[in-house]
Design a protein around this motif. Structure first.
Motif, PDB file in Angstrom:
ATOM      1  N   ASN A  55       0.858  -1.194   0.000  1.00 44.31           N
ATOM      2  CA  ASN A  55       0.000   0.000   0.000  1.00 44.31           C
ATOM      3  C   ASN A  55       0.890   1.239   0.000  1.00 44.31           C
ATOM      4  O   ASN A  55       2.090   1.157   0.261  1.00 44.31           O
ATOM      5  N   HIS A  56       0.280   2.401  -0.288  1.00 41.34           N
ATOM      6  CA  HIS A  56       1.107   3.595  -0.483  1.00 41.34           C
ATOM      7  C   HIS A  56       0.376   4.834   0.029  1.00 41.34           C
ATOM      8  O   HIS A  56      -0.584   5.291  -0.584  1.00 41.34           O
ATOM      9  N   VAL A  57       0.845   5.352   1.169  1.00 37.54           N
ATOM     10  CA  VAL A  57       0.240   6.559   1.734  1.00 37.54           C
ATOM     11  C   VAL A  57       1.246   7.688   1.918  1.00 37.54           C
ATOM     12  O   VAL A  57       0.880   8.800   2.295  1.00 37.54           O
ATOM     13  N   SER A  58       2.535   7.411   1.641  1.00 34.07           N
ATOM     14  CA  SER A  58       3.567   8.407   1.918  1.00 34.07           C
ATOM     15  C   SER A  58       4.838   8.059   1.166  1.00 34.07           C
ATOM     16  O   SER A  58       5.100   6.895   0.842  1.00 34.07           O
ATOM     17  N   TRP A  59       5.665   9.094   0.893  1.00 37.41           N
ATOM     18  CA  TRP A  59       7.000   8.863   0.347  1.00 37.41           C
ATOM     19  C   TRP A  59       7.802   7.961   1.265  1.00 37.41           C
ATOM     20  O   TRP A  59       8.694   7.235   0.827  1.00 37.41           O
ATOM     21  N   PHE A  60       7.493   8.000   2.556  1.00 35.06           N
ATOM     22  CA  PHE A  60       8.265   7.234   3.533  1.00 35.06           C
ATOM     23  C   PHE A  60       8.033   5.735   3.419  1.00 35.06           C
ATOM     24  O   PHE A  60       8.804   4.944   3.948  1.00 35.06           O
ATOM     25  N   ASP A  61       6.960   5.325   2.726  1.00 31.36           N
ATOM     26  CA  ASP A  61       6.772   3.904   2.433  1.00 31.36           C
ATOM     27  C   ASP A  61       7.957   3.384   1.625  1.00 31.36           C
ATOM     28  O   ASP A  61       8.455   2.272   1.859  1.00 31.36           O
ATOM     29  N   ILE A  62       8.402   4.195   0.665  1.00 30.98           N
ATOM     30  CA  ILE A  62       9.526   3.806  -0.188  1.00 30.98           C
ATOM     31  C   ILE A  62      10.790   3.635   0.645  1.00 30.98           C
ATOM     32  O   ILE A  62      11.506   2.639   0.526  1.00 30.98           O
ATOM     33  N   PHE A  63      11.065   4.601   1.513  1.00 32.63           N
ATOM     34  CA  PHE A  63      12.257   4.536   2.349  1.00 32.63           C
ATOM     35  C   PHE A  63      12.227   3.302   3.248  1.00 32.63           C
ATOM     36  O   PHE A  63      13.241   2.617   3.417  1.00 32.63           O
ATOM     37  N   ALA A  64      11.057   3.034   3.843  1.00 36.82           N
ATOM     38  CA  ALA A  64      10.938   1.919   4.781  1.00 36.82           C
ATOM     39  C   ALA A  64      11.151   0.578   4.081  1.00 36.82           C
ATOM     40  O   ALA A  64      11.909  -0.269   4.566  1.00 36.82           O
ATOM     41  N   ILE A  65      10.494   0.388   2.937  1.00 32.58           N
ATOM     42  CA  ILE A  65      10.601  -0.892   2.229  1.00 32.58           C
ATOM     43  C   ILE A  65      11.996  -1.072   1.647  1.00 32.58           C
ATOM     44  O   ILE A  65      12.636  -2.113   1.831  1.00 32.58           O
ATOM     45  N   ALA A  66      12.477  -0.059   0.939  1.00 31.13           N
ATOM     46  CA  ALA A  66      13.796  -0.170   0.293  1.00 31.13           C
ATOM     47  C   ALA A  66      14.911  -0.325   1.321  1.00 31.13           C
ATOM     48  O   ALA A  66      15.901  -1.008   1.072  1.00 31.13           O
ATOM     49  N   GLY A  67      14.758   0.306   2.476  1.00 24.36           N
ATOM     50  CA  GLY A  67      15.805   0.247   3.483  1.00 24.36           C
ATOM     51  C   GLY A  67      15.880  -1.073   4.217  1.00 24.36           C
ATOM     52  O   GLY A  67      16.864  -1.359   4.889  1.00 24.36           O
ATOM     53  N   MET A  68      14.838  -1.889   4.061  1.00 26.14           N
ATOM     54  CA  MET A  68      14.780  -3.095   4.862  1.00 26.14           C
ATOM     55  C   MET A  68      14.853  -4.387   4.053  1.00 26.14           C
ATOM     56  O   MET A  68      15.182  -5.431   4.608  1.00 26.14           O
ATOM     57  N   LEU A  69      14.581  -4.338   2.744  1.00 24.02           N
ATOM     58  CA  LEU A  69      14.631  -5.560   1.954  1.00 24.02           C
ATOM     59  C   LEU A  69      16.041  -6.158   1.976  1.00 24.02           C
ATOM     60  O   LEU A  69      17.010  -5.481   1.638  1.00 24.02           O
ATOM     61  N   PRO A  70      16.171  -7.427   2.337  1.00 28.77           N
ATOM     62  CA  PRO A  70      17.495  -8.035   2.487  1.00 28.77           C
ATOM     63  C   PRO A  70      18.045  -8.658   1.201  1.00 28.77           C
ATOM     64  O   PRO A  70      19.087  -9.307   1.226  1.00 28.77           O
ATOM     65  N   VAL A  71      17.320  -8.481   0.095  1.00 25.14           N
ATOM     66  CA  VAL A  71      17.734  -9.073  -1.183  1.00 25.14           C
ATOM     67  C   VAL A  71      17.740  -7.992  -2.264  1.00 25.14           C
ATOM     68  O   VAL A  71      17.256  -6.873  -2.047  1.00 25.14           O
ATOM     69  N   ASP A  72      18.279  -8.318  -3.443  1.00 22.04           N
ATOM     70  CA  ASP A  72      18.246  -7.382  -4.561  1.00 22.04           C
ATOM     71  C   ASP A  72      16.798  -7.115  -4.958  1.00 22.04           C
ATOM     72  O   ASP A  72      15.966  -8.028  -4.970  1.00 22.04           O
ATOM     73  N   PHE A  73      16.515  -5.871  -5.307  1.00 26.22           N
ATOM     74  CA  PHE A  73      15.137  -5.489  -5.611  1.00 26.22           C
ATOM     75  C   PHE A  73      15.113  -4.372  -6.657  1.00 26.22           C
ATOM     76  O   PHE A  73      16.097  -3.650  -6.844  1.00 26.22           O
ATOM     77  N   HIS A  74      13.959  -4.237  -7.293  1.00 29.75           N
ATOM     78  CA  HIS A  74      13.715  -3.130  -8.215  1.00 29.75           C
ATOM     79  C   HIS A  74      12.283  -2.646  -8.012  1.00 29.75           C
ATOM     80  O   HIS A  74      11.366  -3.459  -7.860  1.00 29.75           O
ATOM     81  N   PHE A  75      12.118  -1.349  -7.988  1.00 23.71           N
ATOM     82  CA  PHE A  75      10.789  -0.766  -7.891  1.00 23.71           C
ATOM     83  C   PHE A  75      10.180  -0.618  -9.275  1.00 23.71           C
ATOM     84  O   PHE A  75      10.886  -0.383 -10.265  1.00 23.71           O
TER      85      PHE A  75
END
Length: 253
Positions: free
Chosen positions: A77-97
């Motif tokens: 879900n997406h309610v804030s720019w901070f969603d991006i920071f939280a998810i990207a900062g915590m994923l322990p594997v390679d990822f792409h948005f």
């Protein structure tokens, strides 16, 4: 209110320099032909630094469900720019948005976005949007990576869950890759839409059990995933009522 504005100025100042340094480094590396694992690492550091300068923090739940080498479609879900920071900062594997193409126009950030291999969707052109999703599927299969898609397509202006777009679910059915419902709570009040006030908070990211698309039609898959969000948001008391008050405009409150 003054403290919130001061925090915003502080955050914007440092985010500019963080983005310039990390984003600029990513662009330079890409120009020299560097590819691979370094870019998710840089994206992760950028996200963590951006969250830190806001005075907020993120807590993950269910991170053990993300296993290296296992492709997943992280649907959030997406309610804030901070969603991006939280998810990207915590994923322990390679990822792409996967996100709207307009992000490519943001100075510095847009260049770094492309250099890091994140995937842009042209929402004004259905054919190009489908091609972008297929590219995401090919990338996931080749790299055994994770893609992150915001199910609603854009930020909620009220904090309520919006209708889901079909893109992530079509991608899951075409590739057979499971969807990982990812419910973000606590980020809405950090910097509400149409304000410049920053209020530090703790963001919780719930990585729910994966949903296998096998045997589910498009609408069935989407509804099953959406129900996971509704139940988690109700359980955490993070689903605002229908008549929730709008955000206080900048300069008021």
């Amino acid at each position: 209110m003054i403290l919130g504005l001061l925090r915003a100025v502080w955050m914007i100042f440092w985010m500019f320099w963080i983005t310039l340094f990390i984003g600029g480094s990513a662009v330079i590396l890409a120009l020299f032909g560097v590819r691979g694992h370094i870019f998710p690492v840089m994206s992760r550091q950028w996200a963590r630094a951006s969250l830190w300068v806001s005075g907020s923090r993120a807590v993950g739940h269910g991170l053990e469900r993300i296993v290296p080498g296992q492709p997943l479609i992280v649907v959030a879900n997406h309610v804030s720019w901070f969603d991006i920071f939280a998810i990207a900062g915590m994923l322990p594997v390679d990822f792409h948005f996967v996100a709207k193409k307009e992000l490519e126009r943001v100075p510095i950030f847009g260049l770094a976005w492309r250099a890091a291999g994140h995937i842009s969707i042209d929402r004004s052109n259905r054919e190009r949007a489908v091609q972008s999703l297929r590219k995401a599927g090919e990338q996931m299969r080749a790299q055994k990576s994770v893609v992150v898609i915001f199910a609603e397509g854009t930020r909620s202006r009220t904090g309520r869950l919006q209708p889901f777009k079909k893109g992530a679910f079509v991608l899951a059915q075409e590739t057979g890759i499971p969807i990982l419902p990812t419910v973000v709570t606590g980020s809405y009040d950090i910097m509400r839409p149409d304000t410049f006030l920053v209020r530090p908070a703790t963001i919780h990211v719930y990585f729910e059990p994966p949903v296998d698309p096998a045997g589910l039609k498009g609408d069935e898959l989407m509804e099953r995933v959406r129900q996971v969000f509704v139940e988690r948001l109700e359980e955490t008391d993070s689903l605002p009522p229908e008549d929730s008050a709008p955000a206080v405009p900048a300069g008021e409150g």
